[in-house]
Design a protein around this motif. Structure first.
Motif, PDB file in Angstrom:
ATOM      1  N   ASP A 184       0.377   5.509   5.956  1.00 54.55           N
ATOM      2  CA  ASP A 184       0.779   4.318   5.425  1.00 54.55           C
ATOM      3  C   ASP A 184      -0.127   3.240   6.051  1.00 54.55           C
ATOM      4  OD1 ASP A 184       1.704   1.933   4.334  1.00 54.55           O
ATOM      5  OD2 ASP A 184       3.740   2.360   4.462  1.00 54.55           O
ATOM      6  N   SER A 185      -1.188   2.688   5.234  1.00 58.66           N
ATOM      7  CA  SER A 185      -2.216   1.767   5.738  1.00 58.66           C
ATOM      8  C   SER A 185      -1.656   0.412   6.120  1.00 58.66           C
ATOM      9  CB  SER A 185      -3.495   1.454   4.895  1.00 58.66           C
ATOM     10  OG  SER A 185      -2.915   1.146   3.498  1.00 58.66           O
TER      11      SER A 185
ATOM     12  N   GLU B 297       1.044  -1.329  -0.030  1.00 60.15           N
ATOM     13  CA  GLU B 297       0.032  -0.065  -0.049  1.00 60.15           C
ATOM     14  C   GLU B 297       0.963   1.217   0.066  1.00 60.15           C
ATOM     15  OE1 GLU B 297      -3.291   0.297  -0.248  1.00 60.15           O
ATOM     16  OE2 GLU B 297      -3.360  -1.981  -0.346  1.00 60.15           O
TER      17      GLU B 297
ATOM     18  N   ASP C 281       3.849   5.224   9.317  1.00 58.51           N
ATOM     19  CA  ASP C 281       2.344   5.703   9.631  1.00 58.51           C
ATOM     20  C   ASP C 281       2.223   6.647  10.786  1.00 58.51           C
ATOM     21  OD1 ASP C 281      -0.352   5.677   8.629  1.00 58.51           O
ATOM     22  OD2 ASP C 281      -0.589   4.635  10.482  1.00 58.51           O
TER      23      ASP C 281
END
Length: 390
Positions: free
Chosen positions: A360-361, A329, A375
């Protein structure tokens, strides 16, 4: 290496002494930059906030140059010394010559580094450019295609560039200097285009900015094609570049490894007098055939510059997505910068503020840039830079 540097300085001194007799112009230049910087950042959402910064300074390159013109020919000799953890020394000779309607230009540059660094290797690489004012032909190593980034940033360090092993540039098409041929044509005062073709054995290079990712060896080379277009429409200046490239086995062994890459960049600037808005867009994808690997870099920047007399205000916002892996992702960066540029006597003064957030998933950054932010990471920067050239 010290001996070579001394010889170069002696040569330039000799040129300056005999300059009046042979009409050579001699120049020496340098610069100095002093800064105050205050940063605050967290690498992760749950990480501790860290503050850093303070006062610093950085001397620019020392440049000694001499030039000469005679009729339709001109030549410039330049020696550059710069300290960046090691002494970098460059010797460059460039020249132009006009015959009939055609003007040709070329340059030769040698990189002399100190004994603690690797010296320039391989043959002398470069290119030749020919133009008659309407069409331009370039053969050899050139920046044949335009990146199309037209953004203006502040002195703060919040914006991020698109990065690969041999490329570090603003949001746009990931194209750089490569060996090939290009043809540029001016269609009118408002429109021009360039077509470029790459075909070389240069390793890890697709259109000068994108990497091989399918495990290719030095037996491989690359080929590619691209088009750049520039257009003036009223107060707007528009530039677009599209290109694609892939690797090939040059050994004759029929190797099946293959990296394919595509690049696209768009830049728009509007001249509204004191206010000049801009937009830069880029979308770039690199895929490996056998490894199923994939990298992508894409984003958009927008903002404006506003003149206030001799001063300038800068507003910049940007978004950049980076992906490394077919199932990854993308890591998303959101960027903001505000700037104010002015002068104080002979010195320029820049004030900047910038901030950047990371999402950032996947839960952790796995981009090719590997900047360490995961993230929820945040970064902010306040910068004051004063510089002077002499």
């Amino acid at each position: 290496m010290k001996y070579i540097a001394k010889m170069m300085l002696a040569l330039l001194a000799s040129v300056s002494l005999i300059a009046p007799a042979y009409a050579w112009d001699f120049k020496a230049s340098g610069s100095m930059e002093a800064t105050f910087n205050s940063t605050s950042y967290k690498k992760t959402k749950s990480g501790n906030s860290v503050s850093a910064g303070g006062f610093d300074s950085d001397g620019g390159a020392i440049v000694l140059s001499s030039s000469h013109s005679e009729g339709d020919k001109s030549v410039t000799f330049k020696y550059t010394a710069d300290w960046d953890n090691n002494m970098d020394q460059l010797i460059n000779v460039s020249g132009t010559s006009k015959v009939g309607k055609w003007t040709g230009s070329a340059s030769v540059e040698y990189d002399i580094q100190d004994s603690g660094a690797s010296a320039q290797g391989g043959a002398d690489k470069g290119g030749i450019s020919l133009t008659d004012g309407t069409m331009t032909i370039k053969l050899g190593e050139h920046g044949h295609l335009a990146n199309q980034n037209v953004s203006t940033n502040s002195s703060a360090g919040a914006s991020k560039t698109m990065e690969s092993s041999d490329y570090d540039g603003g949001i746009g098409a990931m194209v750089g200097s490569f060996h090939g041929v290009s043809y540029g044509q001016k269609l009118s005062d408002a429109m021009a285009f360039t077509v470029a073709y790459q075909n070389s054995g240069q390793a890890n290079d697709l259109l000068g900015g994108m990497d091989w990712i399918d495990g290719e060896t030095a037996a491989y080379g690359g080929s590619g094609f691209g088009v750049s277009l520039s257009l003036a429409a009223g107060p707007a200046s528009i530039g677009a570049t599209v290109g694609s490239a892939s690797t090939k086995d040059n050994s004759g062994a029929g190797g099946s490894l293959k990296t394919t890459a595509s690049a696209m960049g768009l830049g728009v600037k509007i001249d509204m007098g004191d206010m000049k808005p801009f937009i830069s867009f880029g979308s770039n994808t690199i895929k490996g055939d056998s490894t199923s690997s994939e990298r992508s870099h894409g984003g958009i920047e927008a903002g404006l510059t506003m003149a206030m007399g001799s001063d300038t205000i800068i507003v910049y916002v940007g978004n950049l997505d980076e992906k490394n892996g077919a199932n990854d992702e993308p890591t998303k960066y959101t960027m903001l910068e505000l700037g104010y540029n002015t002068t104080v006597g002979p010195a320029s003064l820049k004030l900047g503020y910038g901030s950047r957030t990371t999402a950032d998933s996947d839960g952790a950054s796995s981009t090719s840039s590997a900047d360490g932010y995961e993230d929820g990471g945040t970064y902010s920067d306040i910068d004051v830079t004063m510089s002077m050239s002499f």
